[in-house]
Design an enzyme around this catalytic site. Structure first.
Site, PDB file in Angstrom:
ATOM      1  N   VAL A 289       0.729  -1.309  -0.095  1.00 45.22           N
ATOM      2  CA  VAL A 289       0.013   0.118  -0.003  1.00 45.22           C
ATOM      3  C   VAL A 289       0.826   1.342  -0.057  1.00 45.22           C
ATOM      4  CG1 VAL A 289      -1.731   1.322   1.170  1.00 45.22           C
ATOM      5  CG2 VAL A 289      -1.768  -1.232   1.048  1.00 45.22           C
TER       6      VAL A 289
ATOM      7  N   THR B  13       3.886   1.800  -1.131  1.00 44.03           N
ATOM      8  CA  THR B  13       4.543   1.734  -2.112  1.00 44.03           C
ATOM      9  C   THR B  13       3.692   2.281  -3.383  1.00 44.03           C
ATOM     10  OG1 THR B  13       6.112  -0.021  -1.627  1.00 44.03           O
ATOM     11  CG2 THR B  13       6.040   0.639  -4.019  1.00 44.03           C
TER      12      THR B  13
ATOM     13  N   SER C 298       7.643   8.601  10.703  1.00 48.80           N
ATOM     14  CA  SER C 298       7.460   7.906  11.773  1.00 48.80           C
ATOM     15  C   SER C 298       8.516   6.942  12.487  1.00 48.80           C
ATOM     16  CB  SER C 298       6.287   7.338  11.797  1.00 48.80           C
ATOM     17  OG  SER C 298       6.013   6.577  10.789  1.00 48.80           O
TER      18      SER C 298
ATOM     19  N   TYR D 255      11.749   5.268   4.545  1.00 48.62           N
ATOM     20  CA  TYR D 255      11.417   6.076   3.212  1.00 48.62           C
ATOM     21  C   TYR D 255      12.774   6.087   2.382  1.00 48.62           C
ATOM     22  CZ  TYR D 255       7.033   7.738   4.760  1.00 48.62           C
ATOM     23  OH  TYR D 255       5.667   7.512   5.164  1.00 48.62           O
TER      24      TYR D 255
ATOM     25  N   PHE E 140       5.207  18.331  10.552  1.00 49.29           N
ATOM     26  CA  PHE E 140       3.716  18.546   9.620  1.00 49.29           C
ATOM     27  C   PHE E 140       3.413  17.006   9.183  1.00 49.29           C
ATOM     28  CE2 PHE E 140       7.701  19.418   7.141  1.00 49.29           C
ATOM     29  CZ  PHE E 140       7.554  18.182   6.057  1.00 49.29           C
TER      30      PHE E 140
END
Length: 407
Positions: A95, A97, A121, A126, A407
């Site tokens: 998902v 990816t 997180s 990443y 953010f």
């Protein structure tokens, strides 16, 4: 887990509640009405994607249109990636990816912002999508009353505590003066101010409502956790944000926070790597610090991204770049920087001076990660002797980049 091929699409207004519920579930928090309303104010339908298994939304990711202060050029457009998550029962099924593919393809195909940035997180996620660690931060604890060096000037301006609305007016004025001078800092809309200063019970946890300290050239927002001990109060003060426009106001706002009665220690989890605080203290060790990751940078279109900033030294380098996730960036690029720090970037067939992955180039981009350190880790390869030093000198910046907000 079985890999699925989720259907990824841009969202519509009617998708908002499902998106909010899915991404809240991904972070294991309940969806509150206060957070729902503030996120709706940031919800740009053109820039948010959902992942679907049938009619069920099982993940989502969004982009906030921001400007970021880059070295030498001031605030430039970046894609601020936010609210990325997969519901717990759908993880490790492809998902994330799919969502990253949709985001980066859209940015590339639309010739939109050439730079994407995010907070993550978990730090191991990443890199496989081409993001490199571009800034770090200090998690800092300082005891109440920590003594400053006699050379520290706190000035004569008073720090006052104001109610939320009046304080935010003052905060915005100071922030708008400071942000264009701080590499890595972002523009803020009224909606993003509201989101960053969300102060409902979920945000507070065991801490008090937010309090607001204002100096003419600085400000701080903080919460307090009660801690009454047998020997007296030793409450914990946790700063949400500390911003100052100059050394005097910086010293003044820190002095105020460190001198608040009933406090045992104060904590701030976003101290810039080159913040002068430790050098202001008589006891350097009084500022107990741990390093954590902060901004991650992804160069979406390398040729456009590298010309967005200025450089600190002339250079003529050929970089051989790998980019498995965005293959349009792969290959050899000639980076030419003139005496004014202005870059040109062109495709070339010439022999490379250096070789690296796009994630490492993203890590270098703001000047917060050392090219020499990456080379020592085996992530940047020097092909032509002397090219590593030239690369490091070109990407160096006057101060360390940081980002004032999550953010």
């Amino acid at each position: 887990m079985t890999t699925v091929t989720p259907r990824i699409r841009s969202l519509t207004e009617t998708d908002f509640d499902a998106f909010h519920d899915a991404t809240s579930s991904a972070f294991l928090f309940p969806a509150t009405d206060a957070a729902r309303q503030r996120e709706r104010d940031l919800f740009d339908l053109r820039r948010f994607h959902g992942a679907f298994d049938g009619d069920e939304m099982i993940g989502g990711a969004g982009i906030l249109s921001k400007n970021m202060t880059l070295p030498g050029t001031g605030m430039r457009p970046v894609a601020a990636v936010t609210a990325v998550g997969t519901t717990p029962d759908n993880r490790r099924r492809g998902v994330l990816t799919g969502l990253m593919r949709a985001q980066l393809d859209q940015l590339h195909n639309d010739a939109a912002e050439p730079i994407a940035t995010l907070w993550c997180s978990e730090a191991g996620i990443y890199g496989r999508f081409g993001y490199g660690l571009a800034t770090t931060r200090f998690f800092t604890t300082v005891p109440r009353g920590a003594t400053f060096m006699s050379t520290v000037d706190c000035g004569s301006d008073r720090v006052r505590e104001l109610p939320r609305e009046a304080a935010l007016v003052a905060f915005k004025e100071v922030y708008n003066r400071v942000a264009p001078r701080r590499i890595g800092w972002l523009s803020r809309t009224d909606a993003s101010w509201e989101q960053w200063y969300l102060d409902d019970e979920q945000q507070r946890g065991r801490y008090s409502p937010m309090r607001f300290a204002v100096h003419p050239n600085a400000y701080a927002a903080y919460r307090v956790r009660s801690n009454w001990t047998i020997s007296g109060p030793r409450h914990e003060l946790v700063a949400h944000e500390i911003v100052s426009a100059d050394p005097v106001s910086h010293a003044a706002i820190w002095r105020y926070l460190l001198d608040i009665d009933l406090i045992g220690e104060m904590k701030y989890d976003n101290l810039a790597m080159d913040d002068p605080l430790p050098h202001m203290l008589v006891d350097y060790r009084a500022a107990d610090r741990r390093i954590g990751d902060a901004l991650w940078i992804r160069l979406v279109d390398v040729d456009r991204a590298l010309t967005e900033r200025r450089y600190s030294a002339p250079a003529a380098l050929v970089v051989e770049l790998t980019d498995a996730f965005c293959p349009w960036n792969a290959g050899r690029w000639r980076l030419t920087v003139d005496a004014d720090g202005v870059a040109q970037v062109r495709r070339t067939e010439s022999s490379p001076d250096l070789a690296m992955d796009v994630a490492d180039l993203g890590a270098l981009f703001l000047g917060g990660t050392s090219a020499v350190a990456l080379a020592g880790a085996g992530r940047v390869k020097e092909v032509e002797p002397g090219s590593l030093v030239r690369l490091a000198m070109a990407f160096a910046t006057e101060h360390q980049p940081s980002c004032a907000e999550l953010f």
